[in-house]
Design a protein around this motif. Structure first.
Motif, PDB file in Angstrom:
ATOM      1  N   ASP A 167       3.414  -4.833   2.230  1.00 61.82           N
ATOM      2  CA  ASP A 167       2.677  -4.993   0.987  1.00 61.82           C
ATOM      3  C   ASP A 167       3.276  -6.178   0.221  1.00 61.82           C
ATOM      4  OD1 ASP A 167       1.047  -4.130  -1.280  1.00 61.82           O
ATOM      5  OD2 ASP A 167       2.901  -3.363  -2.155  1.00 61.82           O
ATOM      6  N   ASP A 197       2.537  -6.954  -3.783  1.00 61.12           N
ATOM      7  CA  ASP A 197       2.825  -6.675  -5.191  1.00 61.12           C
ATOM      8  C   ASP A 197       3.769  -5.496  -5.391  1.00 61.12           C
ATOM      9  OD1 ASP A 197       1.206  -8.762  -6.080  1.00 61.12           O
ATOM     10  OD2 ASP A 197      -0.591  -7.511  -5.984  1.00 61.12           O
ATOM     11  N   ASN A 198       4.839  -5.764  -6.082  1.00 63.72           N
ATOM     12  CA  ASN A 198       5.878  -4.769  -6.397  1.00 63.72           C
ATOM     13  C   ASN A 198       6.665  -4.302  -5.178  1.00 63.72           C
ATOM     14  OD1 ASN A 198       5.920  -4.738  -9.110  1.00 63.72           O
ATOM     15  ND2 ASN A 198       4.594  -2.964  -9.385  1.00 63.72           N
ATOM     16  N   THR A 199       6.395  -4.936  -4.022  1.00 62.13           N
ATOM     17  CA  THR A 199       7.188  -4.668  -2.831  1.00 62.13           C
ATOM     18  C   THR A 199       8.059  -5.881  -2.522  1.00 62.13           C
ATOM     19  OG1 THR A 199       5.580  -3.120  -1.901  1.00 62.13           O
ATOM     20  CG2 THR A 199       7.073  -4.184  -0.348  1.00 62.13           C
ATOM     21  N   ASP A 207       5.237  -0.039  -1.651  1.00 62.21           N
ATOM     22  CA  ASP A 207       5.775   0.706  -2.789  1.00 62.21           C
ATOM     23  C   ASP A 207       4.857   1.831  -3.245  1.00 62.21           C
ATOM     24  OD1 ASP A 207       3.940  -1.354  -3.853  1.00 62.21           O
ATOM     25  OD2 ASP A 207       4.516  -0.528  -5.796  1.00 62.21           O
ATOM     26  N   GLN A 208       3.698   2.000  -2.594  1.00 63.49           N
ATOM     27  CA  GLN A 208       2.762   3.028  -3.059  1.00 63.49           C
ATOM     28  C   GLN A 208       2.418   4.052  -1.977  1.00 63.49           C
ATOM     29  OE1 GLN A 208      -0.529   2.490  -5.810  1.00 63.49           O
ATOM     30  NE2 GLN A 208      -0.262   0.291  -5.572  1.00 63.49           N
ATOM     31  N   ASP A 232      -0.082   2.229   0.765  1.00 57.69           N
ATOM     32  CA  ASP A 232       0.776   1.775   1.867  1.00 57.69           C
ATOM     33  C   ASP A 232       1.189   2.909   2.813  1.00 57.69           C
ATOM     34  OD1 ASP A 232       0.904  -0.860   0.592  1.00 57.69           O
ATOM     35  OD2 ASP A 232       2.207   0.104  -0.873  1.00 57.69           O
TER      36      ASP A 232
HETATM   37 MG   LIG Z   1       2.310  -2.688  -4.095  1.00 58.62          MG
END
Ligand SMILES: [Mg+2]
Length: 174
Positions: free
Chosen positions: A33, A35-37, A117-118, A122
């Motif tokens: 992933d 974003d935010n990963t 991160d989700q 994910d």
């Molecule tokens: Mg993410």
């Protein structure tokens, strides 16, 4: 059913994912992933640490594909300077993008790890497609609108799993 949300591994960040350890598990490709990963969702470019992480994976012969639900502009601008394969508008947890990445990397299911991160995109998507899944702690706690809704559901699933002893770790946002 909720077991589909259970990652095989949980680590603080992608920097805790080591190519030697992946290889020991028979992993030869990673679908990650963005974003935010890899970086915060509102950071456009890869950091020096992320560049080195990609180089390290490459040095060890681990293929990396970035699969993101975000749009073409965001994903392309981030991935191209890294020389990384990417899939945008991936619509995770649906399996289409995961299968596309697998085909491009020309690997078997058990040779692929999904990093994200989700739980709802994910981990669910990676588990459903039959890959090894690694959950990371989101880089920042702020999120876009739809992710905020996902996070609420996610927290309830994590609490449910924790109560049943399926997970023992605690995230700093909980
Ligand atoms: Mg993410």
């Amino acid at each position: 059913m909720l077991n589909k949300f259970l990652p095989d591994e949980h680590v603080p960040s992608v920097f805790d994912i080591d190519p030697e350890q992946l290889k020991a598990k028979g992993i030869r490709g990673v679908i990650t992933d963005l974003d935010n990963t890899l970086v915060a969702w509102d950071v456009p470019d890869a950091t020096e640490d992320i560049k080195r992480w990609f180089e390290k994976m490459d040095d060890h012969g681990i293929q990396v594909t970035i699969a993101s639900n975000n749009n073409e502009t965001r994903v392309k601008l981030f991935s191209e300077p890294l020389d990384a394969s990417f899939i945008y508008s991936a619509r995770k947890p649906l399996s289409k993008a995961f299968k596309k990445a697998q085909k491009q990397m020309n690997l078997n299911k058990d040779e692929i790890a999904v990093i994200g991160d989700q739980l709802l995109t994910d981990v669910l998507g990676g588990n459903s497609a039959g890959f090894h899944t690694i959950l990371v702690v989101p880089i920042v706690q702020t999120d876009g609108f739809f992710t905020k809704i996902n996070r609420k559901i996610e927290r309830r699933i994590l609490n449910w799993m924790r109560r049943r002893g399926k997970i023992t770790w605690q995230r700093r946002d909980q």
